[in-house]
Design an enzyme around this catalytic site. Structure first.
Site, PDB file in Angstrom:
ATOM      1  N   TYR A 144       9.057  10.717  38.789  1.00 45.44           N
ATOM      2  CA  TYR A 144       9.622  10.341  40.081  1.00 45.44           C
ATOM      3  C   TYR A 144      11.069  10.798  40.262  1.00 45.44           C
ATOM      4  O   TYR A 144      11.632  10.641  41.347  1.00 45.44           O
ATOM      5  CB  TYR A 144       9.537   8.825  40.283  1.00 45.44           C
ATOM      6  CG  TYR A 144       8.117   8.324  40.275  1.00 45.44           C
ATOM      7  CD1 TYR A 144       7.252   8.628  41.318  1.00 45.44           C
ATOM      8  CD2 TYR A 144       7.638   7.572  39.216  1.00 45.44           C
ATOM      9  CE1 TYR A 144       5.939   8.180  41.314  1.00 45.44           C
ATOM     10  CE2 TYR A 144       6.322   7.124  39.195  1.00 45.44           C
ATOM     11  CZ  TYR A 144       5.484   7.429  40.245  1.00 45.44           C
ATOM     12  OH  TYR A 144       4.176   6.989  40.235  1.00 45.44           O
ATOM     13  N   HIS A 202      11.735   9.070  47.377  1.00 44.32           N
ATOM     14  CA  HIS A 202      11.687   7.616  47.193  1.00 44.32           C
ATOM     15  C   HIS A 202      12.761   7.138  46.216  1.00 44.32           C
ATOM     16  O   HIS A 202      13.052   5.955  46.161  1.00 44.32           O
ATOM     17  CB  HIS A 202      10.301   7.214  46.692  1.00 44.32           C
ATOM     18  CG  HIS A 202       9.717   6.005  47.369  1.00 44.32           C
ATOM     19  ND1 HIS A 202      10.112   5.532  48.597  1.00 44.32           N
ATOM     20  CD2 HIS A 202       8.729   5.167  46.965  1.00 44.32           C
ATOM     21  CE1 HIS A 202       9.404   4.462  48.914  1.00 44.32           C
ATOM     22  NE2 HIS A 202       8.563   4.215  47.937  1.00 44.32           N
ATOM     23  N   PHE A 260       8.405  -0.978  39.537  1.00 45.00           N
ATOM     24  CA  PHE A 260       8.110   0.011  40.562  1.00 45.00           C
ATOM     25  C   PHE A 260       8.622  -0.513  41.894  1.00 45.00           C
ATOM     26  O   PHE A 260       8.894  -1.705  42.057  1.00 45.00           O
ATOM     27  CB  PHE A 260       6.613   0.350  40.586  1.00 45.00           C
ATOM     28  CG  PHE A 260       6.247   1.293  39.475  1.00 45.00           C
ATOM     29  CD1 PHE A 260       6.338   2.663  39.668  1.00 45.00           C
ATOM     30  CD2 PHE A 260       5.864   0.809  38.236  1.00 45.00           C
ATOM     31  CE1 PHE A 260       6.042   3.543  38.641  1.00 45.00           C
ATOM     32  CE2 PHE A 260       5.563   1.677  37.201  1.00 45.00           C
ATOM     33  CZ  PHE A 260       5.654   3.048  37.402  1.00 45.00           C
TER      34      PHE A 260
END
Length: 174
Positions: free
Chosen positions: A12, A17, A64
């Protein structure tokens, strides 16, 4: 306390995000704070230091995105921080890349990380820094795929400029 939202893990890194994490990395360098350290009791990576005469805590939840509130609540309770002294920095697909907004006492606007924080704190009374990540409308037809996608070369340049301007605003707030 300034919390940057994102998802943990190499896969990620540099995704849209994780704009909140990228913001905190730049802010920590700007304020010359020590390296982020994993803190299991908070489920977060934390960096602490001073800015002007104020103690400052930077936190990247290790949960998360959708569970960010758990980490924020633990940090808030441990350090006895009021909601009004919490700044949450996150990506926002409703703002164009390069734009940012600073707001407080607002709803989650569909951002699940912010929704988790509101749920856990039972309050909306914190400051939000919304970092615009929107780009080409065609790419955004699948929101999850878009926000989990990586920034391109030119997008990274725009992002860094935006974050630099947002950091200056946050320093004034502090």
């Amino acid at each position: 306390m300034i919390v940057g939202l994102g998802n943990p893990g190499k896969q990620y890194e540099n995704s849209r995000h994780n704009a909140g994490f990228l913001f905190l990395d730049m802010l920590a360098r700007d304020l010359e704070l020590p390296e982020f350290q994993p803190e299991k009791k908070f489920s977060a990576e934390v960096a602490q230091g001073q800015f002007n005469s104020s103690k400052i805590i930077l936190a990247k939840p290790a949960t998360f995105m959708n569970e960010s509130g758990l980490s924020v609540r633990r940090l808030k309770d441990f350090f006895k921080i009021s909601e009004a002294d919490i700044i949450v920095v996150h990506d926002d697909k409703d703002l164009a890349l390069g734009e940012f907004k600073i707001q407080s006492n607002r709803g989650d606007a569909g951002h699940r990380g912010v929704a988790s924080i509101i749920q856990q704190l039972k309050s909306k009374n914190f400051i939000r820094v919304r970092l615009g990540v929107a780009g080409d409308e065609k790419k955004m037809s699948d929101t999850a795929k878009f926000v989990l996608g990586k920034f391109g070369f030119w997008e990274k340049k725009k992002l860094k400029l935006m974050i630099g301007r947002a950091i200056q605003e946050i320093k004034h707030l502090i």
